[in-house]
Scaffold this motif. Structure first.
Motif, short mmCIF file in Angstrom:
data_model
loop_
_atom_site.label_atom_id
_atom_site.label_comp_id
_atom_site.label_asym_id
_atom_site.label_seq_id
_atom_site.Cartn_x
_atom_site.Cartn_y
_atom_site.Cartn_z
N LEU A 3 32.92 16.28 -43.14
CA LEU A 3 32.71 17.63 -42.64
C LEU A 3 31.30 18.11 -42.98
CD1 LEU A 3 33.76 20.17 -41.30
CD2 LEU A 3 34.68 20.87 -43.52
N ALA A 4 30.86 17.80 -44.19
CA ALA A 4 29.50 18.19 -44.58
C ALA A 4 28.46 17.49 -43.73
CB ALA A 4 29.27 17.88 -46.06
N LEU A 5 28.69 16.24 -43.40
CA LEU A 5 27.73 15.49 -42.57
C LEU A 5 27.69 16.01 -41.15
CD1 LEU A 5 28.23 11.81 -43.76
CD2 LEU A 5 26.36 13.35 -44.27
N VAL A 6 28.83 16.47 -40.63
CA VAL A 6 28.85 17.01 -39.28
C VAL A 6 27.99 18.26 -39.18
CG1 VAL A 6 30.36 18.12 -37.57
CG2 VAL A 6 31.10 16.03 -38.71
N GLN A 15 19.02 8.64 -41.11
CA GLN A 15 18.99 9.52 -42.28
C GLN A 15 20.40 9.78 -42.79
OE1 GLN A 15 16.76 12.58 -40.30
NE2 GLN A 15 14.98 12.24 -41.60
N LEU A 16 21.36 9.95 -41.89
CA LEU A 16 22.75 10.15 -42.30
C LEU A 16 23.28 8.93 -43.05
CD1 LEU A 16 24.31 11.94 -39.21
CD2 LEU A 16 23.88 12.90 -41.46
N ILE A 52 15.02 8.81 -52.48
CA ILE A 52 15.64 10.03 -51.97
C ILE A 52 14.66 10.81 -51.11
CG2 ILE A 52 16.49 12.31 -52.67
CD1 ILE A 52 17.81 10.89 -55.07
N LEU A 53 13.42 10.88 -51.56
CA LEU A 53 12.40 11.63 -50.81
C LEU A 53 11.76 10.81 -49.71
CD1 LEU A 53 10.70 13.53 -53.76
CD2 LEU A 53 12.34 14.42 -52.10
N ASN A 54 12.21 9.57 -49.55
CA ASN A 54 11.71 8.68 -48.51
C ASN A 54 10.20 8.46 -48.65
OD1 ASN A 54 12.05 6.95 -46.35
ND2 ASN A 54 11.72 8.55 -44.83
#
Length: 104
Positions: A3-6, A15-16, A52-54
């Motif tokens: 739900l958070a990803l949606v 990225q997801l 994390i920061l890519n």
């Protein structure tokens, strides 16, 4: 979690997937849980913070690059955008602080 990803608008599929992998890694190490009673002690490594920061640690990056990468991610996962991502947002904050300390 799904739900958070949606609710994360503007993130690419790549990225997801990267966020999902990071979440799984942190959960396996005991540093992340959706349980609100858990104390938030993350202790990210420098390598994890860059990931994390890519950002590529091998490249010559500046504080401006770090802040730009941080803002780009926070615009998408900030708790004001989606309350379910509050813990992810705090991890990104911690990653930014670790990388900035590493640059000094």
């Amino acid at each position: 979690m799904s739900l958070a990803l949606v609710k994360l608008k503007g993130l690419s599929l790549f990225q997801l997937i990267a966020l999902f992998k990071l979440n799984q890694t942190l959960r396996r190490s005991g540093r992340f849980s959706f349980n609100k009673n858990q104390k938030s002690t993350s202790n990210l490594t420098i390598e994890e913070a860059y990931k994390i920061l890519n950002l590529d640690k091998k490249k010559n990056i500046s504080k401006v690059d770090v802040k730009s990468a941080y803002l780009k991610i926070q615009k998408k996962i900030h708790p004001d955008v989606s309350p379910e991502t509050a813990r992810l947002s705090s991890i990104v904050n911690e990653a930014k602080e670790i990388v900035l300390k590493d640059l000094e």
